[in-house]
Enzyme design. Structure first.
Site, short mmCIF file in Angstrom:
data_model
loop_
_atom_site.label_atom_id
_atom_site.label_comp_id
_atom_site.label_asym_id
_atom_site.label_seq_id
_atom_site.Cartn_x
_atom_site.Cartn_y
_atom_site.Cartn_z
N PRO A 87 0.81 -1.23 0.00
CA PRO A 87 0.00 0.00 0.00
C PRO A 87 0.84 1.27 0.00
CG PRO A 87 -0.83 -1.56 1.63
CD PRO A 87 0.50 -2.08 1.16
N GLU A 114 0.22 -8.91 8.35
CA GLU A 114 0.03 -7.49 8.67
C GLU A 114 0.96 -6.59 7.87
OE1 GLU A 114 -1.87 -4.35 10.44
OE2 GLU A 114 -2.36 -6.49 10.50
N ARG A 151 0.81 -7.94 -21.86
CA ARG A 151 0.12 -7.54 -23.09
C ARG A 151 0.90 -6.51 -23.89
NH1 ARG A 151 -3.36 -3.55 -23.24
NH2 ARG A 151 -5.06 -4.83 -24.08
N ASP A 166 -4.68 1.89 -26.31
CA ASP A 166 -5.49 1.61 -25.13
C ASP A 166 -5.69 2.87 -24.30
OD1 ASP A 166 -5.98 -1.04 -25.54
OD2 ASP A 166 -4.26 -1.73 -24.39
#
Length: 241
Positions: A87, A114, A151, A166
């Site tokens: 994160p 954690e 990709r 894209d």
């Protein structure tokens, strides 16, 4: 490109690497996948890879030693990236995907519990977050990053131009797309797309991509250097709003 995944749950990758673009890339020799359970590298006799955090607190922390030893077992390459999914990492973008696609090997560290022992960060080249939310582990996040990179490998999509156009690759969202029939449920395909006039079609797509981005992701326009024509179009959008 070689893709290595260090994980406690190797079975999570079974389906994805045998499906869709992942399988096509592997069949074409554009990407190979190695899934390693880093529990196999722990020096703990009980095969534990985590422990209680120094200073107390909730949850368990992933130990540095198993990750380090698992990394050491992977042959090094010249253009290698070691990615920690967490994160606290930089927000993942298409620009980052294009940067990683230039590597010849990527090792993904998929954490759990954690958090990580902070010293694990000294082993990596990149820390990446796929969004401002919390997942149970890094496996799904690593699949997202890997998919976006796979990709982009030459020849994988069959038409390399597809990846270039894209959403986000140009700094804009993709323009609207239509297919047959030309009329469905009273909804009609824009006439310009049926005209066969390639220059007009190209301009329509550029304008619609800009309009969709202006409507849905105006934050992207703050990062993009707009042309004089694009500025004129935005004034038009604002006048019609």
């Amino acid at each position: 490109m070689n893709l290595h995944f260090l994980t406690l749950f190797p079975e999570m990758f079974t389906g994805v690497k045998e499906s869709s673009i992942w399988k096509q890339a592997n069949d074409k020799g554009s990407a190979t996948y190695t899934i390693t359970n880093f529990r196999d590298y722990t020096d703990n006799k009980h095969k534990k890879v985590d422990d209680y955090p120094f200073g107390g607190g909730a949850g368990m922390v992933l130990r540095a030693q198993p990750i380090h030893d698992a990394l050491q077992a992977i042959p090094r390459t010249e253009k290698e990236r070691v990615v920690l999914l967490c994160p606290q990492g930089e927000a993942y973008t298409q620009k980052k995907a294009e940067e990683l696609a230039d590597a010849d090997q990527i090792v993904f560290i998929c954490g759990h519990y954690e958090g990580y022992d902070e010293r694990i960060r000294t082993l990596v080249t990149d820390e990446i977050s796929v969004g401002d939310y919390v997942l149970t582990g890094g496996e799904l996040a690593s699949m997202i990053v890997a998919d976006s990179v796979i990709r982009l490998q030459p020849g994988v999509l069959g038409n390399d131009e597809s990846a270039v156009k894209d959403s986000f690759s140009t700094g804009l969202l993709e323009h609207p797309q239509y297919t047959r029939p030309a009329e469905w449920n009273g909804l009609h395909v824009p006439e310009v797309l049926l005209s066969g006039h390639h220059e007009r079609i190209h301009e329509w797509r550029e304008k619609e991509a800009l309009k969709r981005t202006w409507q849905r992701r105006p934050d992207l326009l703050e990062q993009k250097e707009l042309s004089e024509r694009e500025h004129v179009w935005i004034k038009e959008f604002e006048g019609n709003n």
